[in-house]
Write a protein that holds these residues in place. Sequence first.
Motif, PDB file in Angstrom:
ATOM      1  N   LYS A  33       0.857  -1.178   0.000  1.00 54.82           N
ATOM      2  CA  LYS A  33       0.000   0.000   0.000  1.00 54.82           C
ATOM      3  C   LYS A  33       0.903   1.241   0.000  1.00 54.82           C
ATOM      4  CE  LYS A  33      -3.860   1.852   2.636  1.00 54.82           C
ATOM      5  NZ  LYS A  33      -4.658   1.684   3.840  1.00 54.82           N
ATOM      6  N   PHE A  34       0.898   1.979  -1.093  1.00 61.20           N
ATOM      7  CA  PHE A  34       1.759   3.136  -1.206  1.00 61.20           C
ATOM      8  C   PHE A  34       1.063   4.418  -0.772  1.00 61.20           C
ATOM      9  CE2 PHE A  34       3.658   0.213  -4.300  1.00 61.20           C
ATOM     10  CZ  PHE A  34       4.941   0.176  -3.792  1.00 61.20           C
ATOM     11  N   ILE A  35      -0.213   4.539  -1.014  1.00 62.05           N
ATOM     12  CA  ILE A  35      -0.948   5.753  -0.702  1.00 62.05           C
ATOM     13  C   ILE A  35      -1.999   5.417   0.347  1.00 62.05           C
ATOM     14  CG2 ILE A  35      -2.474   7.532  -1.607  1.00 62.05           C
ATOM     15  CD1 ILE A  35      -1.064   7.218  -4.294  1.00 62.05           C
ATOM     16  N   ASP A  36      -1.942   6.127   1.468  1.00 62.85           N
ATOM     17  CA  ASP A  36      -2.905   5.919   2.541  1.00 62.85           C
ATOM     18  C   ASP A  36      -4.069   6.878   2.325  1.00 62.85           C
ATOM     19  OD1 ASP A  36      -4.165   5.162   4.820  1.00 62.85           O
ATOM     20  OD2 ASP A  36      -2.657   5.963   6.195  1.00 62.85           O
ATOM     21  N   LYS A  37      -5.199   6.354   1.932  1.00 63.21           N
ATOM     22  CA  LYS A  37      -6.354   7.195   1.604  1.00 63.21           C
ATOM     23  C   LYS A  37      -7.066   7.738   2.830  1.00 63.21           C
ATOM     24  CE  LYS A  37      -7.216   5.285  -2.926  1.00 63.21           C
ATOM     25  NZ  LYS A  37      -8.177   4.781  -3.877  1.00 63.21           N
ATOM     26  N   ILE A  38      -6.650   7.331   4.016  1.00 61.68           N
ATOM     27  CA  ILE A  38      -7.260   7.846   5.239  1.00 61.68           C
ATOM     28  C   ILE A  38      -6.997   9.342   5.373  1.00 61.68           C
ATOM     29  CG2 ILE A  38      -7.136   7.754   7.764  1.00 61.68           C
ATOM     30  CD1 ILE A  38      -6.579   4.763   7.489  1.00 61.68           C
ATOM     31  N   ASN A  39      -5.828   9.801   4.940  1.00 61.98           N
ATOM     32  CA  ASN A  39      -5.468  11.212   5.059  1.00 61.98           C
ATOM     33  C   ASN A  39      -6.026  12.070   3.934  1.00 61.98           C
ATOM     34  OD1 ASN A  39      -3.940  10.746   7.384  1.00 61.98           O
ATOM     35  ND2 ASN A  39      -2.191  10.121   6.173  1.00 61.98           N
ATOM     36  N   MET A  40      -6.637  11.461   2.941  1.00 62.26           N
ATOM     37  CA  MET A  40      -7.147  12.192   1.789  1.00 62.26           C
ATOM     38  C   MET A  40      -8.604  12.594   1.992  1.00 62.26           C
ATOM     39  SD  MET A  40      -5.488   9.732  -1.122  1.00 62.26           S
ATOM     40  CE  MET A  40      -6.054  10.670  -2.502  1.00 62.26           C
ATOM     41  N   ASP A  41      -8.994  13.680   1.354  1.00 65.86           N
ATOM     42  CA  ASP A  41     -10.396  14.102   1.335  1.00 65.86           C
ATOM     43  C   ASP A  41     -10.898  13.920  -0.101  1.00 65.86           C
ATOM     44  OD1 ASP A  41     -12.871  15.147   1.662  1.00 65.86           O
ATOM     45  OD2 ASP A  41     -12.204  17.113   2.375  1.00 65.86           O
ATOM     46  N   ILE A  42     -11.575  12.814  -0.335  1.00 67.27           N
ATOM     47  CA  ILE A  42     -11.982  12.443  -1.686  1.00 67.27           C
ATOM     48  C   ILE A  42     -13.137  13.307  -2.183  1.00 67.27           C
ATOM     49  CG2 ILE A  42     -12.770  10.497  -3.101  1.00 67.27           C
ATOM     50  CD1 ILE A  42     -11.259   8.678  -1.199  1.00 67.27           C
ATOM     51  N   SER A  43     -13.797  14.051  -1.270  1.00 68.72           N
ATOM     52  CA  SER A  43     -14.890  14.918  -1.701  1.00 68.72           C
ATOM     53  C   SER A  43     -14.380  16.138  -2.481  1.00 68.72           C
ATOM     54  CB  SER A  43     -15.710  15.382  -0.503  1.00 68.72           C
ATOM     55  OG  SER A  43     -14.920  16.210   0.341  1.00 68.72           O
ATOM     56  N   ILE A  44     -13.106  16.468  -2.347  1.00 71.71           N
ATOM     57  CA  ILE A  44     -12.501  17.591  -3.073  1.00 71.71           C
ATOM     58  C   ILE A  44     -11.951  17.063  -4.391  1.00 71.71           C
ATOM     59  CG2 ILE A  44     -10.682  19.342  -3.026  1.00 71.71           C
ATOM     60  CD1 ILE A  44     -10.877  19.266   0.035  1.00 71.71           C
ATOM     61  N   LYS A  45     -12.191  17.782  -5.466  1.00 75.82           N
ATOM     62  CA  LYS A  45     -11.669  17.373  -6.766  1.00 75.82           C
ATOM     63  C   LYS A  45     -10.165  17.669  -6.821  1.00 75.82           C
ATOM     64  CE  LYS A  45     -15.904  18.141  -9.363  1.00 75.82           C
ATOM     65  NZ  LYS A  45     -16.524  18.868 -10.478  1.00 75.82           N
ATOM     66  N   PRO A  46      -9.361  16.716  -7.257  1.00 77.90           N
ATOM     67  CA  PRO A  46      -7.916  16.946  -7.307  1.00 77.90           C
ATOM     68  C   PRO A  46      -7.522  18.096  -8.225  1.00 77.90           C
ATOM     69  CG  PRO A  46      -8.454  14.694  -7.977  1.00 77.90           C
ATOM     70  CD  PRO A  46      -9.723  15.376  -7.668  1.00 77.90           C
ATOM     71  N   GLY A  47      -8.303  18.342  -9.257  1.00 77.00           N
ATOM     72  CA  GLY A  47      -7.982  19.433 -10.163  1.00 77.00           C
ATOM     73  C   GLY A  47      -8.261  20.803  -9.557  1.00 77.00           C
ATOM     74  N   ASP A  48      -9.175  20.874  -8.582  1.00 79.78           N
ATOM     75  CA  ASP A  48      -9.490  22.152  -7.940  1.00 79.78           C
ATOM     76  C   ASP A  48      -8.433  22.537  -6.906  1.00 79.78           C
ATOM     77  OD1 ASP A  48     -11.747  22.272  -9.484  1.00 79.78           O
ATOM     78  OD2 ASP A  48     -13.089  21.546  -7.900  1.00 79.78           O
ATOM     79  N   ASN A  49      -8.100  21.603  -6.001  1.00 77.31           N
ATOM     80  CA  ASN A  49      -7.106  21.878  -4.968  1.00 77.31           C
ATOM     81  C   ASN A  49      -6.461  20.552  -4.587  1.00 77.31           C
ATOM     82  OD1 ASN A  49      -5.598  22.639  -2.756  1.00 77.31           O
ATOM     83  ND2 ASN A  49      -7.168  23.997  -1.929  1.00 77.31           N
ATOM     84  N   PHE A  50      -5.370  20.225  -5.237  1.00 75.93           N
ATOM     85  CA  PHE A  50      -4.734  18.931  -5.012  1.00 75.93           C
ATOM     86  C   PHE A  50      -4.165  18.816  -3.601  1.00 75.93           C
ATOM     87  CE2 PHE A  50      -1.380  15.748  -5.237  1.00 75.93           C
ATOM     88  CZ  PHE A  50      -2.098  14.702  -5.781  1.00 75.93           C
ATOM     89  N   TYR A  51      -3.659  19.916  -3.032  1.00 75.52           N
ATOM     90  CA  TYR A  51      -3.091  19.884  -1.681  1.00 75.52           C
ATOM     91  C   TYR A  51      -4.148  19.457  -0.667  1.00 75.52           C
ATOM     92  CZ  TYR A  51      -0.807  21.349   2.608  1.00 75.52           C
ATOM     93  OH  TYR A  51      -0.259  21.359   3.853  1.00 75.52           O
ATOM     94  N   LEU A  52      -5.323  20.062  -0.724  1.00 72.88           N
ATOM     95  CA  LEU A  52      -6.380  19.676   0.207  1.00 72.88           C
ATOM     96  C   LEU A  52      -6.930  18.289  -0.109  1.00 72.88           C
ATOM     97  CD1 LEU A  52      -8.368  22.982   0.770  1.00 72.88           C
ATOM     98  CD2 LEU A  52      -6.804  21.822   2.325  1.00 72.88           C
ATOM     99  N   TYR A  53      -6.970  17.926  -1.379  1.00 68.66           N
ATOM    100  CA  TYR A  53      -7.403  16.584  -1.760  1.00 68.66           C
ATOM    101  C   TYR A  53      -6.502  15.531  -1.101  1.00 68.66           C
ATOM    102  CZ  TYR A  53      -7.805  12.429  -4.724  1.00 68.66           C
ATOM    103  OH  TYR A  53      -7.945  11.141  -5.183  1.00 68.66           O
TER     104      TYR A  53
END
Length: 119
Positions: free
Chosen positions: A35-55
């Motif tokens: 597992k390379f990317i831990d999705k627990i720290n991500m906010d999937i409700s934000i679009k990556p193209g809008d604000n990748f840092y917050l995503y």
Amino acid sequence: MYQKIYGCLSFILLIFAAECFAGGGDKKPKKKPTKFIDKINMDISIKPGDNFYLYANANWLKSNPVPSIKTRWGSFDVLREESSKRLNKFLEESANTPLKNRTNIMLGDFYTCAMDSIA
């Protein structure tokens, strides 16, 4: 002539033994994917193209707010703080507890001398 036969037989035996000890072909257990990317720290409700840092970091930022005395806060800062606390606790225990281990006695004496600001 016998040397060639024995050489070929020993080579075939060597390959056979290597194959047997290696586990052989399809019988190897499959590895669980890493597992390379831990999705627990991500906010999937934000679009990556809008604000990748917050995503990528929004949930981590919510669960780890920047302390008021710090100007920045990250995972390495958390690691540094935890390491400093553990080291301080270890040195204080070494200074206050007379242990039979010579290394702990030396560390405790050194820490006591360094903390003695008057001397």
